[in-house]
Design a protein around this motif. Sequence first.
Motif, PDB file in Angstrom:
ATOM      1  N   THR A  65       0.840  -1.211   0.000  1.00 38.73           N
ATOM      2  CA  THR A  65       0.000   0.000   0.000  1.00 38.73           C
ATOM      3  C   THR A  65       0.870   1.254   0.000  1.00 38.73           C
ATOM      4  OG1 THR A  65      -0.111  -0.052   2.410  1.00 38.73           O
ATOM      5  CG2 THR A  65      -1.860  -1.181   1.220  1.00 38.73           C
ATOM      6  N   LYS A  66       0.208   2.403   0.006  1.00 38.46           N
ATOM      7  CA  LYS A  66       0.924   3.680   0.024  1.00 38.46           C
ATOM      8  C   LYS A  66       0.437   4.557   1.179  1.00 38.46           C
ATOM      9  CE  LYS A  66       1.938   3.607  -4.811  1.00 38.46           C
ATOM     10  NZ  LYS A  66       2.982   4.225  -5.519  1.00 38.46           N
ATOM     11  N   THR A  67       0.291   3.949   2.353  1.00 40.90           N
ATOM     12  CA  THR A  67      -0.181   4.716   3.521  1.00 40.90           C
ATOM     13  C   THR A  67       0.869   5.686   4.033  1.00 40.90           C
ATOM     14  OG1 THR A  67       0.455   2.882   4.969  1.00 40.90           O
ATOM     15  CG2 THR A  67      -1.854   2.991   4.280  1.00 40.90           C
ATOM     16  N   LEU A  68       2.132   5.451   3.754  1.00 44.92           N
ATOM     17  CA  LEU A  68       3.189   6.372   4.175  1.00 44.92           C
ATOM     18  C   LEU A  68       2.965   7.762   3.573  1.00 44.92           C
ATOM     19  CD1 LEU A  68       5.781   6.772   5.776  1.00 44.92           C
ATOM     20  CD2 LEU A  68       7.064   5.971   3.779  1.00 44.92           C
ATOM     21  N   GLN A  69       2.513   7.817   2.337  1.00 40.82           N
ATOM     22  CA  GLN A  69       2.217   9.103   1.698  1.00 40.82           C
ATOM     23  C   GLN A  69       1.139   9.860   2.465  1.00 40.82           C
ATOM     24  OE1 GLN A  69       1.269   8.204  -2.360  1.00 40.82           O
ATOM     25  NE2 GLN A  69       3.419   7.967  -2.970  1.00 40.82           N
ATOM     26  N   GLU A  70       0.162   9.134   2.989  1.00 36.86           N
ATOM     27  CA  GLU A  70      -0.911   9.779   3.765  1.00 36.86           C
ATOM     28  C   GLU A  70      -0.359  10.420   5.043  1.00 36.86           C
ATOM     29  OE1 GLU A  70      -3.869   6.783   4.449  1.00 36.86           O
ATOM     30  OE2 GLU A  70      -4.125   6.398   2.302  1.00 36.86           O
ATOM     31  N   VAL A  71       0.548   9.716   5.702  1.00 42.13           N
ATOM     32  CA  VAL A  71       1.151  10.259   6.931  1.00 42.13           C
ATOM     33  C   VAL A  71       2.013  11.476   6.590  1.00 42.13           C
ATOM     34  CG1 VAL A  71       2.630   9.779   8.908  1.00 42.13           C
ATOM     35  CG2 VAL A  71       1.090   8.006   8.039  1.00 42.13           C
ATOM     36  N   TYR A  72       2.769  11.364   5.529  1.00 47.29           N
ATOM     37  CA  TYR A  72       3.565  12.519   5.100  1.00 47.29           C
ATOM     38  C   TYR A  72       2.664  13.707   4.751  1.00 47.29           C
ATOM     39  CZ  TYR A  72       7.847   9.701   4.922  1.00 47.29           C
ATOM     40  OH  TYR A  72       8.939   8.918   5.239  1.00 47.29           O
ATOM     41  N   ALA A  73       1.515  13.435   4.182  1.00 44.34           N
ATOM     42  CA  ALA A  73       0.560  14.508   3.875  1.00 44.34           C
ATOM     43  C   ALA A  73       0.054  15.158   5.163  1.00 44.34           C
ATOM     44  CB  ALA A  73      -0.602  13.960   3.046  1.00 44.34           C
ATOM     45  N   GLU A  74      -0.178  14.358   6.206  1.00 45.25           N
ATOM     46  CA  GLU A  74      -0.584  14.924   7.511  1.00 45.25           C
ATOM     47  C   GLU A  74       0.494  15.870   8.032  1.00 45.25           C
ATOM     48  OE1 GLU A  74      -2.328  12.431  10.705  1.00 45.25           O
ATOM     49  OE2 GLU A  74      -2.201  10.806   9.215  1.00 45.25           O
ATOM     50  N   ARG A  75       1.729  15.435   7.931  1.00 42.66           N
ATOM     51  CA  ARG A  75       2.842  16.279   8.385  1.00 42.66           C
ATOM     52  C   ARG A  75       2.912  17.578   7.575  1.00 42.66           C
ATOM     53  NH1 ARG A  75       8.177  12.598   9.565  1.00 42.66           N
ATOM     54  NH2 ARG A  75       7.484  11.802  11.580  1.00 42.66           N
ATOM     55  N   GLU A  76       2.677  17.471   6.287  1.00 40.59           N
ATOM     56  CA  GLU A  76       2.725  18.663   5.430  1.00 40.59           C
ATOM     57  C   GLU A  76       1.625  19.647   5.805  1.00 40.59           C
ATOM     58  OE1 GLU A  76       4.345  21.207   2.582  1.00 40.59           O
ATOM     59  OE2 GLU A  76       5.155  19.523   3.690  1.00 40.59           O
ATOM     60  N   VAL A  77       0.466  19.146   6.166  1.00 42.03           N
ATOM     61  CA  VAL A  77      -0.633  20.024   6.616  1.00 42.03           C
ATOM     62  C   VAL A  77      -0.188  20.820   7.840  1.00 42.03           C
ATOM     63  CG1 VAL A  77      -2.943  20.018   7.672  1.00 42.03           C
ATOM     64  CG2 VAL A  77      -2.502  18.674   5.607  1.00 42.03           C
ATOM     65  N   ILE A  78       0.507  20.153   8.739  1.00 41.97           N
ATOM     66  CA  ILE A  78       1.013  20.839   9.940  1.00 41.97           C
ATOM     67  C   ILE A  78       2.010  21.920   9.539  1.00 41.97           C
ATOM     68  CG2 ILE A  78       2.368  20.562  12.052  1.00 41.97           C
ATOM     69  CD1 ILE A  78       1.132  17.681  12.206  1.00 41.97           C
ATOM     70  N   ARG A  79       2.919  21.596   8.647  1.00 40.23           N
ATOM     71  CA  ARG A  79       3.912  22.584   8.199  1.00 40.23           C
ATOM     72  C   ARG A  79       3.246  23.788   7.536  1.00 40.23           C
ATOM     73  NH1 ARG A  79       6.446  17.721   6.486  1.00 40.23           N
ATOM     74  NH2 ARG A  79       8.161  17.206   7.888  1.00 40.23           N
ATOM     75  N   LEU A  80       2.276  23.526   6.682  1.00 40.57           N
ATOM     76  CA  LEU A  80       1.574  24.627   6.003  1.00 40.57           C
ATOM     77  C   LEU A  80       0.826  25.495   6.999  1.00 40.57           C
ATOM     78  CD1 LEU A  80       0.226  22.749   2.841  1.00 40.57           C
ATOM     79  CD2 LEU A  80       2.106  24.417   2.954  1.00 40.57           C
ATOM     80  N   ALA A  81       0.174  24.857   7.975  1.00 36.65           N
ATOM     81  CA  ALA A  81      -0.541  25.628   8.999  1.00 36.65           C
ATOM     82  C   ALA A  81       0.430  26.467   9.817  1.00 36.65           C
ATOM     83  CB  ALA A  81      -1.335  24.689   9.909  1.00 36.65           C
TER      84      ALA A  81
END
Length: 145
Positions: free
Chosen positions: A107-123
Amino acid sequence: MAGKISFPHGNDWGVIGPEGDHDLPVDSTLGHRFHLVDGEVVDRYDGVTDDRVREIDAERVVERQAEELQAARTALVRRVKSEAAQRIATLDWKVERARERDALNGTKTLQEVYAEREVIRLASNQAEAAIAKLASQEEILAFSW
């Protein structure tokens, strides 16, 4: 107008009055403009008028307030960065789990976690931009992220 000054609280702050110990170097009603150096009364403002002294003092207050506001902004940005780093670090377990799942299941669930981290960075970046626009201590105190 009195022409004598005393230094009842040390050498740094004069009090003008008729019974002062020292003569004033310039006519003034502002005791704070004088200090005592080696027994001599020195004018901190180099002989300008009392009106100009008041203007200089007001300018210094504005400068000091601007410096304090910038220091408060800087401290607030540090807190936002620290909180963002903490939020990102709390997702470390998700990164490990996602790697394992992706390895096991393709699967590609790691990308989802990285996306969560990116949301934090953008915020965090948006919060920092908003902080830069805060114009008063009250706004700094009211800011939340």
